[in-house]
Design an enzyme around this catalytic site. Sequence first.
Site, PDB file in Angstrom:
ATOM      1  N   HIS A 291     -85.246 -41.332  29.095  1.00 16.94           N
ATOM      2  CA  HIS A 291     -85.800 -42.413  28.274  1.00 16.94           C
ATOM      3  C   HIS A 291     -85.025 -43.849  28.798  1.00 16.94           C
ATOM      4  CE1 HIS A 291     -81.555 -42.018  27.034  1.00 16.94           C
ATOM      5  NE2 HIS A 291     -81.584 -40.864  26.948  1.00 16.94           N
TER       6      HIS A 291
ATOM      7  N   HIS B   3     -81.612 -44.022  30.492  1.00 18.17           N
ATOM      8  CA  HIS B   3     -81.499 -43.803  31.883  1.00 18.17           C
ATOM      9  C   HIS B   3     -82.357 -44.661  32.684  1.00 18.17           C
ATOM     10  CE1 HIS B   3     -81.898 -39.476  29.726  1.00 18.17           C
ATOM     11  NE2 HIS B   3     -80.903 -39.439  30.394  1.00 18.17           N
TER      12      HIS B   3
ATOM     13  N   GLY C  43     -73.776 -44.177  31.387  1.00 17.40           N
ATOM     14  CA  GLY C  43     -74.007 -44.997  30.350  1.00 17.40           C
ATOM     15  C   GLY C  43     -73.010 -44.938  29.530  1.00 17.40           C
TER      16      GLY C  43
ATOM     17  N   GLN D 243     -67.189 -39.926  28.706  1.00 19.97           N
ATOM     18  CA  GLN D 243     -67.522 -39.357  30.126  1.00 19.97           C
ATOM     19  C   GLN D 243     -67.315 -40.467  31.078  1.00 19.97           C
ATOM     20  OE1 GLN D 243     -71.045 -36.908  31.289  1.00 19.97           O
ATOM     21  NE2 GLN D 243     -71.921 -38.877  31.571  1.00 19.97           N
TER      22      GLN D 243
ATOM     23  N   VAL E 141     -78.353 -48.407  25.319  1.00 12.47           N
ATOM     24  CA  VAL E 141     -79.800 -48.557  25.075  1.00 12.47           C
ATOM     25  C   VAL E 141     -79.919 -48.132  23.838  1.00 12.47           C
ATOM     26  CG1 VAL E 141     -82.070 -48.747  25.636  1.00 12.47           C
ATOM     27  CG2 VAL E 141     -80.341 -49.087  27.536  1.00 12.47           C
TER      28      VAL E 141
ATOM     29  N   LYS F 259     -80.469 -44.270  22.166  1.00  9.63           N
ATOM     30  CA  LYS F 259     -81.383 -43.412  22.746  1.00  9.63           C
ATOM     31  C   LYS F 259     -80.825 -42.421  23.219  1.00  9.63           C
ATOM     32  CE  LYS F 259     -84.877 -46.636  23.234  1.00  9.63           C
ATOM     33  NZ  LYS F 259     -86.346 -46.583  23.366  1.00  9.63           N
TER      34      LYS F 259
ATOM     35  N   SER G 295     -81.902 -37.959  24.680  1.00  7.86           N
ATOM     36  CA  SER G 295     -82.904 -36.931  24.801  1.00  7.86           C
ATOM     37  C   SER G 295     -82.884 -36.016  23.560  1.00  7.86           C
ATOM     38  CB  SER G 295     -82.610 -36.079  26.216  1.00  7.86           C
ATOM     39  OG  SER G 295     -82.395 -37.093  27.340  1.00  7.86           O
ATOM     40  N   ARG G 296     -81.960 -35.874  23.018  1.00  8.24           N
ATOM     41  CA  ARG G 296     -81.905 -35.166  21.916  1.00  8.24           C
ATOM     42  C   ARG G 296     -82.420 -35.643  20.513  1.00  8.24           C
ATOM     43  NH1 ARG G 296     -76.713 -33.609  24.500  1.00  8.24           N
ATOM     44  NH2 ARG G 296     -76.676 -31.261  24.781  1.00  8.24           N
TER      45      ARG G 296
END
Length: 282
Positions: free
Chosen positions: A34, A37, A147, A153, A176, A184, A186-187
Amino acid sequence: MKVITAISNMQKQMLTDKAQCKSIGFVPTMGFLHDGHASLLRKARAENDLVVLSIFVNPLQFGPNEDLDAYPRDFDRDNQLAEQLGTDYIFAPSADEMYPGPPSVVVKTTARTEVLCGKSRPGHFDGVATVLTKLFNIVRPDRVYFGMKDAQQVAVVEGLLADFHFPIELVAGETVREPDGLAKSSRNVYLLPNERSEAAFIYKALRLAEQMAAAGEKSAAKIQAAVETVIRENTTGQIDYLEILTYPDLEQVGELKGKIIVAAAVRFQKARLIDNIILTIE
Ligand code: AMP
């Protein structure tokens, strides 16, 4: 753009490129790309001769009851987007390629992981640190891009690079967001329609922390209570954690001072979302 799936081929390719003094920017991901990334890939493109994107849903960082099998995947779409963004290589190994058998050595994190996702997902960051150690040895990047949406992380990787003397520069990219503020992820595709609207309140709640701090509120407990109330009153999700800590050491604070993270994880029916905001208090 080349897609490489074998570790030995990726290592050979990188050694050839490095012999020609090419700088390598590396963006590790789990795919289903997305704009978050994409922003890291753009940054890597601007700062390096070559850009490597890895797509690997790492089983080692998922707990037994987590969404490893359901994690969204769309390699063809990722491939197209990566190519449009000027990526040079996609490294997309299979799980068997990365873990042909049970690992004989794993990396165990010993700091910055007793809180937030480290606490609510036991073993998660050991899995992250182990796969990144493998990926760094395969890709040998000059710069690696992460990110700030996953701020813990970033803090853990900073420790990994320093403790294991990886000659790699860590570059952190801004989170983002969707127009309504939702980070944003992926989940996000797993949010039900009502949950999708409610999810915007996570960032709204974090912004309230920022506003309270800007207005002079120094009490972490008061800010935490106010942020929790906004999330509870406006979403059907369950708060997994809501913590206010120092950043990047992730230690408890009573009075806000210096660099502070306000971080939340909210569990909806099929998606657990995380977000955070970093404040710098004079
Ligand atoms: P993932 O594929 O979720 O493992 O994420 C791969 C990289 O993209 C990680 O460094 C994430 O922190 C980063 N990332 C994920 N979502 C966002 C976002 N909304 N904004 C910026 N970076 C992100």
